[in-house]
Scaffold this motif. Structure first.
Motif, PDB file in Angstrom:
ATOM      1  N   ARG A 297       0.910  -1.032   0.161  1.00 40.57           N
ATOM      2  CA  ARG A 297      -0.028  -0.072   0.040  1.00 40.57           C
ATOM      3  C   ARG A 297       0.892   1.416  -0.103  1.00 40.57           C
ATOM      4  O   ARG A 297       1.375   1.679   1.006  1.00 40.57           O
ATOM      5  CB  ARG A 297      -0.943   0.125   1.176  1.00 40.57           C
ATOM      6  CG  ARG A 297      -1.969  -1.069   1.301  1.00 40.57           C
ATOM      7  CD  ARG A 297      -2.939  -0.678   2.536  1.00 40.57           C
ATOM      8  NE  ARG A 297      -4.031  -1.592   2.611  1.00 40.57           N
ATOM      9  CZ  ARG A 297      -4.341  -2.588   2.917  1.00 40.57           C
ATOM     10  NH1 ARG A 297      -3.356  -3.458   3.535  1.00 40.57           N
ATOM     11  NH2 ARG A 297      -5.381  -3.391   2.865  1.00 40.57           N
ATOM     12  N   ARG A 333       0.913  -1.475  -5.524  1.00 37.20           N
ATOM     13  CA  ARG A 333      -0.379  -0.750  -5.777  1.00 37.20           C
ATOM     14  C   ARG A 333       0.070   0.808  -6.088  1.00 37.20           C
ATOM     15  O   ARG A 333       0.621   1.259  -4.972  1.00 37.20           O
ATOM     16  CB  ARG A 333      -1.486  -0.865  -4.744  1.00 37.20           C
ATOM     17  CG  ARG A 333      -2.513  -0.121  -5.143  1.00 37.20           C
ATOM     18  CD  ARG A 333      -3.710  -0.680  -4.304  1.00 37.20           C
ATOM     19  NE  ARG A 333      -3.779  -0.016  -2.929  1.00 37.20           N
ATOM     20  CZ  ARG A 333      -4.205  -0.392  -2.020  1.00 37.20           C
ATOM     21  NH1 ARG A 333      -5.366  -1.069  -2.085  1.00 37.20           N
ATOM     22  NH2 ARG A 333      -4.239   0.323  -0.657  1.00 37.20           N
ATOM     23  N   GLU A 432     -12.170  -4.183  -6.743  1.00 33.93           N
ATOM     24  CA  GLU A 432     -12.738  -3.972  -5.316  1.00 33.93           C
ATOM     25  C   GLU A 432     -13.973  -3.205  -5.693  1.00 33.93           C
ATOM     26  O   GLU A 432     -14.724  -2.522  -4.751  1.00 33.93           O
ATOM     27  CB  GLU A 432     -11.634  -3.207  -4.673  1.00 33.93           C
ATOM     28  CG  GLU A 432     -11.156  -2.184  -5.257  1.00 33.93           C
ATOM     29  CD  GLU A 432      -9.954  -1.460  -4.408  1.00 33.93           C
ATOM     30  OE1 GLU A 432     -10.016  -1.595  -3.177  1.00 33.93           O
ATOM     31  OE2 GLU A 432      -9.138  -0.752  -5.115  1.00 33.93           O
ATOM     32  N   GLY A 453      -9.756  -6.997  -3.795  1.00 32.86           N
ATOM     33  CA  GLY A 453     -10.018  -6.235  -2.649  1.00 32.86           C
ATOM     34  C   GLY A 453     -11.383  -6.359  -2.156  1.00 32.86           C
ATOM     35  O   GLY A 453     -12.245  -5.530  -2.011  1.00 32.86           O
ATOM     36  N   ASN A 455     -12.074  -5.824   1.102  1.00 33.59           N
ATOM     37  CA  ASN A 455     -12.358  -4.722   2.146  1.00 33.59           C
ATOM     38  C   ASN A 455     -13.374  -3.930   1.483  1.00 33.59           C
ATOM     39  O   ASN A 455     -14.200  -3.592   1.982  1.00 33.59           O
ATOM     40  CB  ASN A 455     -11.191  -3.990   2.470  1.00 33.59           C
ATOM     41  CG  ASN A 455     -10.226  -4.923   2.954  1.00 33.59           C
ATOM     42  OD1 ASN A 455     -10.470  -5.975   3.491  1.00 33.59           O
ATOM     43  ND2 ASN A 455      -8.869  -4.526   3.118  1.00 33.59           N
ATOM     44  N   ARG A 466     -17.432   0.189   5.407  1.00 30.31           N
ATOM     45  CA  ARG A 466     -16.540  -0.725   6.136  1.00 30.31           C
ATOM     46  C   ARG A 466     -16.106  -0.034   7.505  1.00 30.31           C
ATOM     47  O   ARG A 466     -15.300  -0.930   8.305  1.00 30.31           O
ATOM     48  CB  ARG A 466     -15.335  -1.144   5.147  1.00 30.31           C
ATOM     49  CG  ARG A 466     -14.281   0.188   4.991  1.00 30.31           C
ATOM     50  CD  ARG A 466     -13.422  -0.238   3.848  1.00 30.31           C
ATOM     51  NE  ARG A 466     -12.095  -0.514   4.130  1.00 30.31           N
ATOM     52  CZ  ARG A 466     -11.178  -0.537   3.292  1.00 30.31           C
ATOM     53  NH1 ARG A 466     -11.131  -0.434   2.154  1.00 30.31           N
ATOM     54  NH2 ARG A 466      -9.717  -0.951   3.860  1.00 30.31           N
TER      55      ARG A 466
HETATM   56  C1  LIG Z   1      -7.127  -4.626  -0.193  1.00 33.50           C
HETATM   57  C2  LIG Z   1      -7.762  -3.265  -0.395  1.00 33.50           C
HETATM   58  O1  LIG Z   1      -7.440  -2.181  -0.402  1.00 33.50           O
HETATM   59  P1  LIG Z   1      -7.726  -1.219   0.909  1.00 33.50           P
HETATM   60  O2  LIG Z   1      -8.050  -1.854   2.093  1.00 33.50           O
HETATM   61  O3  LIG Z   1      -6.227  -0.407   1.114  1.00 33.50           O
HETATM   62  O4  LIG Z   1      -8.810  -0.204   0.506  1.00 33.50           O
HETATM   63  C3  LIG Z   1      -9.343  -3.658  -0.241  1.00 33.50           C
HETATM   64  O5  LIG Z   1      -9.965  -2.693  -0.491  1.00 33.50           O
HETATM   65  O6  LIG Z   1      -9.786  -4.798  -0.010  1.00 33.50           O
END
Ligand SMILES: C=C(OP(=O)(O)O)C(=O)O
Ligand SMILES: [Mg+2]
Length: 570
Positions: A297, A333, A432, A453, A455, A466
């Motif tokens: 990241r 990334r 994502e 992704g 998350n 989230r």
């Molecule tokens: C890995 C991800 O990126 P971040 O948590 O940095 O948004 C995600 O969105 O799953």
């Protein structure tokens, strides 16, 4: 009196230490009329001296224990403190208007801040941020209010906070911070992810931690169950000390898997990699037997400082990671700023819905100069290892093409200028956003790899923030809606002979691993502390058996049903 409060388990393990409340006090600079002008100016001088002592100490310790680069921000603060163009007008205002030092300082500083922030000049914007920070420090001395200085913590503590922003967390020194608890946040908020990277126990989303925990209270954080025990009695303390030892022992036993490959019970090979936020984290991935980096990241390189990292600084960071990984695949990334990840020195527009706004690749395509600096640094570093460049938050094929075109344009320019650039780096994307997951077949023709992704994918699929602990019931990794999207991405990748990985937190969730293995996920990337447990889980799972169950699992009606099904497989 002992009390137990519950939150969301965010990072495994048990920590026991004194509470350190990280709280930013309200500093009110009310106006008062002053008659003894000299005494008031002397009061200002005393506050300036005290602030200077604070900053010199923080600067010295940060430089010695964390790094010169991280300490640079405090040198900038010291310059502001001694700037006659700021302090001169404050003293004049005390005298001319006959007002108190707090008011004169606040008014003068606000004038500069507004002026500098309105300029279309990054350097001046950074100065505005510095003035804001320094003014707070001087005001706190004038008002006799203590501001917490996490950089000065010199005993083992549990940090207790309403929230920890990513820039707060990068300043915490894990040598002293044994764990943390926050009132806000969920398992995938960035403070929680950072805790897992640092391997410190954490519980988030508690809601009442700041109300219940006083500075200096002994606190037990059970990051595995989400329990936080405040002011424990002797017996509880003894019980948890034992639990802590058992946890450490288990971690030790798992370490025998560190040098082993990741293989399912029926011999299917996968890759288990680590997520990192800085070059220093790469060592943890290797210690835990990571087979690569599945997500760097890079936005964390841009945080905890007061200006953009230069191309050379970034090049050094990427080179360091690639060299440490020594030929293992390393996915870096590009900048994913926006949403909850802000930069003090970059003004982003105020938005109603920042998570649906100008973030990540959207921002990079708008601010192309900034993007190109990062891409050049990456391209130059590509000769030092097995680099895979990944774009975040891609929603449309056009965005991917545009980002890749900028990358290839920079590559061509570097090559024309005689700068060596690797030939075999790959270019892929995060999946994502549900639109990208649904259109995975179209993307698969253009990318070298996918990394899911979860998350963000979960939050956008369920329309549930989230970071909002009150919506955690909706934030369901096991919802068949999410699982169907994941399967779609993996299948689309495989039809084009491409790799499908996952770098969201779900990849390291032991309950999810058999399911993902059954769906054919190739690469699992997670916090370093989860790698060995994941390898052990994969080793006891038959991929073929899980594969046969996938259709049935994906036809279940809810996340709860999926979890129940998974628990009953034995
Ligand atoms: C890995 C991800 O990126 P971040 O948590 O940095 O948004 C995600 O969105 O799953
Ligand atoms: Mg994301």
């Amino acid at each position: 009196m002992k009390s137990t409060i519950n939150g969301i388990a965010a990072s495994d393990g048990i920590a026991i230490a004194k509470a350190f409340r990280l709280e930013h006090p309200v500093l009110e600079a009310k106006i008062r009329n002053i008659t003894d002008i000299e005494a008031e100016q002397a009061r200002l001088d005393a506050a300036l001296d005290a602030s200077r002592r604070d900053l010199e100490e923080i600067r010295k310790r940060t430089a010695g224990e964390i790094g010169e680069e991280e300490a640079a921000i405090f040198s900038a603060h010291l310059l502001v403190l001694d700037d006659p163009e700021l302090i001169g007008p404050v003293k004049e205002k005390i005298k001319g208007d006959g007002v108190n030092a707090e008011y004169a300082l606040d008014e003068t500083a606000s004038g500069f801040i507004t002026l500098f922030e309105s300029m279309d000049n990054d350097y001046m914007k950074e100065r505005a941020a510095d003035i804001r920070d320094v003014t707070k420090r001087i005001l706190s001395h004038l008002l006799g209010v203590t501001v917490p200085n996490p950089a000065l913590i010199r005993e083992e503590v549990i940090v207790v906070a309403e929230d920890l922003t990513p820039s707060d967390t990068v300043q915490l020194n894990p040598a002293w911070v044994k764990g943390f608890v926050t009132d806000i946040g969920g398992r995938t908020s960035h403070s929680a992810i950072l805790a897992r990277t640092l391997e410190i126990p954490a519980v988030v989303g508690i809601r009442s931690a700041m109300a219940e925990i006083a500075d200096g209270d002994i606190v037990i954080v059970d990051g595995t169950t989400g329990e936080v025990i405040v002011r424990p009695d002797e017996q509880t303390l003894a019980g948890y000390t034992e639990k802590q030892q058992a946890f450490d022992l288990q971690r030790g036993e798992l370490s025998r898997l560190a040098g082993e490959p990741s293989v399912s019970a029926d011999g299917h090979r996968i890759e288990i990699a680590g997520n990192i936020g800085s070059p220093a984290d790469a060592a943890k991935v290797l210690e835990n037997g990571g087979e690569g980096v599945g997500l760097f990241r890079t936005e964390f390189l841009y945080m905890g400082r007061d200006s953009f990292p230069t191309e050379d600084e970034q090049y050094e960071a990427y080179r360091s990671v690639l060299e440490q990984m020594d030929g293992r695949p390393t996915i870096v990334r590009t900048l994913d700023i926006g949403g909850d990840k802000k930069l003090s020195y970059m003004q982003l527009p105020e938005e109603e819905n920042p998570f649906l706004g100008i973030r990540a690749i959207r921002l990079c395509l708008e601010e192309e100069d900034m993007f190109r600096i990062q891409l050049r640094a990456l391209l130059r570093a590509s000769v030092h290892g097995k680099l895979k460049i990944m774009f975040p938050m891609i929603a449309t094929v056009d965005e991917f093409r545009r980002a890749k075109a900028v990358l290839l344009d920079e590559k061509q320019k570097l090559t024309a200028a005689g700068t060596p650039v690797g030939d075999d780096f790959e270019v892929g994307m995060m999946v994502e956003i549900p639109a990208a997951a649904l259109m995975a077949d179209a993307f698969a023709k253009e990318v070298d790899f996918f990394s899911i992704g979860t998350n963000d994918l979960i939050q956008y699929t369920m329309a549930a923030d989230r970071m909002n602990e009150r919506l955690s019931y909706l934030y369901q990794p096991f919802s068949p809606a999410v699982l169907r999207l994941i399967r779609n991405v993996i299948d689309a990748a495989h039809r084009q002979g491409k790799m499908a990985g996952m770098c969201g937190e779900m990849a390291g969730d032991e309950r999810a691993i058999p399911l993902l293995l059954g769906m054919g996920l190739d690469e699992f990337s997670m916090s370093a502390s989860s790698i060995l447990k994941a390898r052990a889980k994969a080793a006891e799972t038959s991929k073929a058996d899980m594969e046969n169950r996938i259709d049935e699992i994906l036809s279940l009606a809810s996340g709860e049903e999926v979890l129940e099904y998974l628990e009953n497989i034995r």
